[in-house]
Design a protein around this motif. Structure first.
Motif, PDB file in Angstrom:
ATOM      1  N   PRO A 170       0.816  -1.215   0.000  1.00 46.43           N
ATOM      2  CA  PRO A 170       0.000   0.000   0.000  1.00 46.43           C
ATOM      3  C   PRO A 170       0.854   1.271   0.000  1.00 46.43           C
ATOM      4  CG  PRO A 170      -0.853  -1.582   1.578  1.00 46.43           C
ATOM      5  CD  PRO A 170       0.448  -2.133   1.089  1.00 46.43           C
ATOM      6  N   VAL A 171       0.364   2.322  -0.648  1.00 48.26           N
ATOM      7  CA  VAL A 171       1.120   3.569  -0.789  1.00 48.26           C
ATOM      8  C   VAL A 171       1.530   4.129   0.568  1.00 48.26           C
ATOM      9  CG1 VAL A 171       1.015   5.964  -1.602  1.00 48.26           C
ATOM     10  CG2 VAL A 171       0.019   4.132  -2.983  1.00 48.26           C
ATOM     11  N   TYR A 172       0.618   4.072   1.539  1.00 47.86           N
ATOM     12  CA  TYR A 172       0.925   4.598   2.874  1.00 47.86           C
ATOM     13  C   TYR A 172       2.106   3.861   3.500  1.00 47.86           C
ATOM     14  CZ  TYR A 172       0.360   5.758   7.814  1.00 47.86           C
ATOM     15  OH  TYR A 172       0.595   6.175   9.093  1.00 47.86           O
ATOM     16  N   GLU A 173       2.131   2.542   3.357  1.00 50.66           N
ATOM     17  CA  GLU A 173       3.236   1.748   3.898  1.00 50.66           C
ATOM     18  C   GLU A 173       4.543   2.058   3.180  1.00 50.66           C
ATOM     19  OE1 GLU A 173       3.198  -0.126   6.518  1.00 50.66           O
ATOM     20  OE2 GLU A 173       1.050   0.141   6.877  1.00 50.66           O
ATOM     21  N   LEU A 174       4.443   2.288   1.864  1.00 54.51           N
ATOM     22  CA  LEU A 174       5.635   2.647   1.103  1.00 54.51           C
ATOM     23  C   LEU A 174       6.218   3.967   1.601  1.00 54.51           C
ATOM     24  CD1 LEU A 174       4.881   1.816  -2.653  1.00 54.51           C
ATOM     25  CD2 LEU A 174       6.666   0.837  -1.227  1.00 54.51           C
ATOM     26  N   LEU A 175       5.352   4.930   1.861  1.00 62.41           N
ATOM     27  CA  LEU A 175       5.808   6.235   2.353  1.00 62.41           C
ATOM     28  C   LEU A 175       6.493   6.108   3.705  1.00 62.41           C
ATOM     29  CD1 LEU A 175       2.802   8.544   1.369  1.00 62.41           C
ATOM     30  CD2 LEU A 175       5.094   8.527   0.372  1.00 62.41           C
ATOM     31  N   ILE A 176       5.933   5.271   4.562  1.00 61.17           N
ATOM     32  CA  ILE A 176       6.551   5.045   5.878  1.00 61.17           C
ATOM     33  C   ILE A 176       7.940   4.442   5.701  1.00 61.17           C
ATOM     34  CG2 ILE A 176       6.422   3.672   7.988  1.00 61.17           C
ATOM     35  CD1 ILE A 176       3.395   4.000   7.909  1.00 61.17           C
ATOM     36  N   MET A 177       8.055   3.468   4.804  1.00 53.41           N
ATOM     37  CA  MET A 177       9.349   2.824   4.567  1.00 53.41           C
ATOM     38  C   MET A 177      10.373   3.813   4.005  1.00 53.41           C
ATOM     39  SD  MET A 177       8.072  -0.819   2.986  1.00 53.41           S
ATOM     40  CE  MET A 177       9.696  -1.551   2.846  1.00 53.41           C
ATOM     41  N   VAL A 178       9.926   4.679   3.085  1.00 54.23           N
ATOM     42  CA  VAL A 178      10.815   5.678   2.491  1.00 54.23           C
ATOM     43  C   VAL A 178      11.362   6.615   3.558  1.00 54.23           C
ATOM     44  CG1 VAL A 178      10.891   7.724   1.006  1.00 54.23           C
ATOM     45  CG2 VAL A 178       9.811   5.625   0.183  1.00 54.23           C
ATOM     46  N   VAL A 179      10.453   7.168   4.373  1.00 56.24           N
ATOM     47  CA  VAL A 179      10.849   8.128   5.411  1.00 56.24           C
ATOM     48  C   VAL A 179      11.720   7.459   6.469  1.00 56.24           C
ATOM     49  CG1 VAL A 179      10.002   9.632   7.245  1.00 56.24           C
ATOM     50  CG2 VAL A 179       8.842   9.598   5.036  1.00 56.24           C
ATOM     51  N   THR A 180      11.333   6.258   6.880  1.00 56.29           N
ATOM     52  CA  THR A 180      12.075   5.546   7.928  1.00 56.29           C
ATOM     53  C   THR A 180      13.495   5.231   7.491  1.00 56.29           C
ATOM     54  OG1 THR A 180      10.044   4.534   8.770  1.00 56.29           O
ATOM     55  CG2 THR A 180      12.120   3.500   9.392  1.00 56.29           C
ATOM     56  N   GLN A 181      13.634   4.677   6.280  1.00 58.17           N
ATOM     57  CA  GLN A 181      14.960   4.317   5.784  1.00 58.17           C
ATOM     58  C   GLN A 181      15.846   5.550   5.635  1.00 58.17           C
ATOM     59  OE1 GLN A 181      16.418   1.253   4.690  1.00 58.17           O
ATOM     60  NE2 GLN A 181      14.744   0.118   5.594  1.00 58.17           N
ATOM     61  N   ALA A 182      15.301   6.631   5.065  1.00 57.54           N
ATOM     62  CA  ALA A 182      16.092   7.847   4.859  1.00 57.54           C
ATOM     63  C   ALA A 182      16.548   8.429   6.202  1.00 57.54           C
ATOM     64  CB  ALA A 182      15.277   8.881   4.083  1.00 57.54           C
ATOM     65  N   CYS A 183      15.648   8.434   7.177  1.00 60.41           N
ATOM     66  CA  CYS A 183      15.988   8.988   8.498  1.00 60.41           C
ATOM     67  C   CYS A 183      17.015   8.134   9.229  1.00 60.41           C
ATOM     68  CB  CYS A 183      14.722   9.133   9.338  1.00 60.41           C
ATOM     69  SG  CYS A 183      13.615  10.442   8.783  1.00 60.41           S
ATOM     70  N   LEU A 184      16.830   6.813   9.193  1.00 59.28           N
ATOM     71  CA  LEU A 184      17.763   5.925   9.881  1.00 59.28           C
ATOM     72  C   LEU A 184      19.161   5.998   9.272  1.00 59.28           C
ATOM     73  CD1 LEU A 184      15.605   2.717  10.512  1.00 59.28           C
ATOM     74  CD2 LEU A 184      16.474   4.316  12.219  1.00 59.28           C
ATOM     75  N   LYS A 185      19.228   6.019   7.949  1.00 60.06           N
ATOM     76  CA  LYS A 185      20.525   6.083   7.286  1.00 60.06           C
ATOM     77  C   LYS A 185      21.221   7.421   7.534  1.00 60.06           C
ATOM     78  CE  LYS A 185      19.284   2.755   3.688  1.00 60.06           C
ATOM     79  NZ  LYS A 185      18.905   2.540   2.284  1.00 60.06           N
ATOM     80  N   SER A 186      20.444   8.497   7.583  1.00 57.20           N
ATOM     81  CA  SER A 186      21.021   9.811   7.878  1.00 57.20           C
ATOM     82  C   SER A 186      21.471   9.884   9.336  1.00 57.20           C
ATOM     83  CB  SER A 186      20.001  10.915   7.578  1.00 57.20           C
ATOM     84  OG  SER A 186      19.634  10.906   6.203  1.00 57.20           O
ATOM     85  N   LEU A 187      20.718   9.255  10.225  1.00 57.74           N
ATOM     86  CA  LEU A 187      21.109   9.205  11.633  1.00 57.74           C
ATOM     87  C   LEU A 187      22.443   8.475  11.783  1.00 57.74           C
ATOM     88  CD1 LEU A 187      20.424   9.706  14.621  1.00 57.74           C
ATOM     89  CD2 LEU A 187      19.148   7.552  14.615  1.00 57.74           C
ATOM     90  N   TYR A 188      22.621   7.438  10.987  1.00 58.82           N
ATOM     91  CA  TYR A 188      23.882   6.691  10.956  1.00 58.82           C
ATOM     92  C   TYR A 188      25.036   7.647  10.670  1.00 58.82           C
ATOM     93  CZ  TYR A 188      26.553   2.362   9.893  1.00 58.82           C
ATOM     94  OH  TYR A 188      27.428   1.313   9.889  1.00 58.82           O
TER      95      TYR A 188
END
Length: 226
Positions: A170-188
């Motif tokens: 679902p689009v909503y789940e995709l958006l969550i995955m996009v934001v989560t991955q980008a934030c976690l990798k930037s936090l790294y």
């Protein structure tokens, strides 16, 4: 005229390629970090962006462009070799074929998504590092590193997840995955930033190199322009 290759540049380039190939293999495992679901590629993939920052900061965009295309080629070769290995008949006594195919049998759609996202994110990262270095006259490395990584990782995630999983999730789940991955990798990037700063300072001092990309072409195709 002989061209010497800097040892730190060569070592960072090798590590960059290893991280990219390893991250593709680790993507096959889904991990749980508290409430966050991610792929195991999160362990190593952000390191490639940190190396990208170092190369763009020390040797400039042209060297970063070379390493990015090398990383693309190594990923492409790894996927191609894995596909050949899968197609070869397994020995009758070997029982690991299913597991082998699961790890190395990256679906064509995911492979394409991964390669395209990598190119877009990596080149954006290097471009922003280069332009911000010129604009800031070489100051504020921490800000430049974090900003370029955040934008590069966001572009990577925005391309990868819709191409790889569009229509399946679902689009909503995709958006969550996009934001989560980008934030976690930037936090790294933020967490390891003190180490990155020391590595950059050390290499600049020992290698006697600190390139400013004045008047260069940012055309990503000009690989021979070094």
């Amino acid at each position: 005229m002989q061209k010497n290759v800097s040892l730190p540049f060569m070592l960072l380039g090798i590590l960059f390629n290893v991280c990219l190939v390893a991250s593709n293999l680790l993507e096959t495992k889904v991990i749980q970090l508290g409430p966050v679901t991610a792929t195991a590629g999160l362990i190593v993939f952000p390191i490639s962006y940190i190396i990208n920052d170092c190369i763009a900061e020390i040797w400039g965009f042209k060297k970063a462009r070379l390493i990015i295309w090398c990383g693309f080629a190594m990923n492409f070769l790894t996927i191609g070799f894995a596909r050949i290995a899968i197609l070869l008949p397994a020995a009758s006594f070997w029982e690991g074929e299913e597991s082998f195919n699961f790890v190395f049998g990256l679906a064509p759609r995911i492979a394409i998504a991964s390669l395209l996202a990598f190119l877009a994110g990596s080149f954006l990262n290097a471009y922003i590092m280069s332009k911000m270095k010129i604009a800031s006259h070489g100051k504020h490395f921490s800000l430049r590193a974090i900003t370029s990584t955040l934008i590069g990782e966001s572009a990577d995630s925005l391309l990868f997840f819709p191409i790889a999983f569009g229509g399946l999730i679902p689009v909503y789940e995709l958006l969550i995955m996009v934001v989560t991955q980008a934030c976690l990798k930037s936090l790294y990037e933020v967490i390891i930033l003190p180490v990155t700063i020391q590595v950059v300072k050390y290499i600049k001092k020992t290698d006697q190199t600190d390139v400013y990309d004045q008047g260069i072409s940012y055309n990503i195709i000009k690989i021979k322009d070094l």
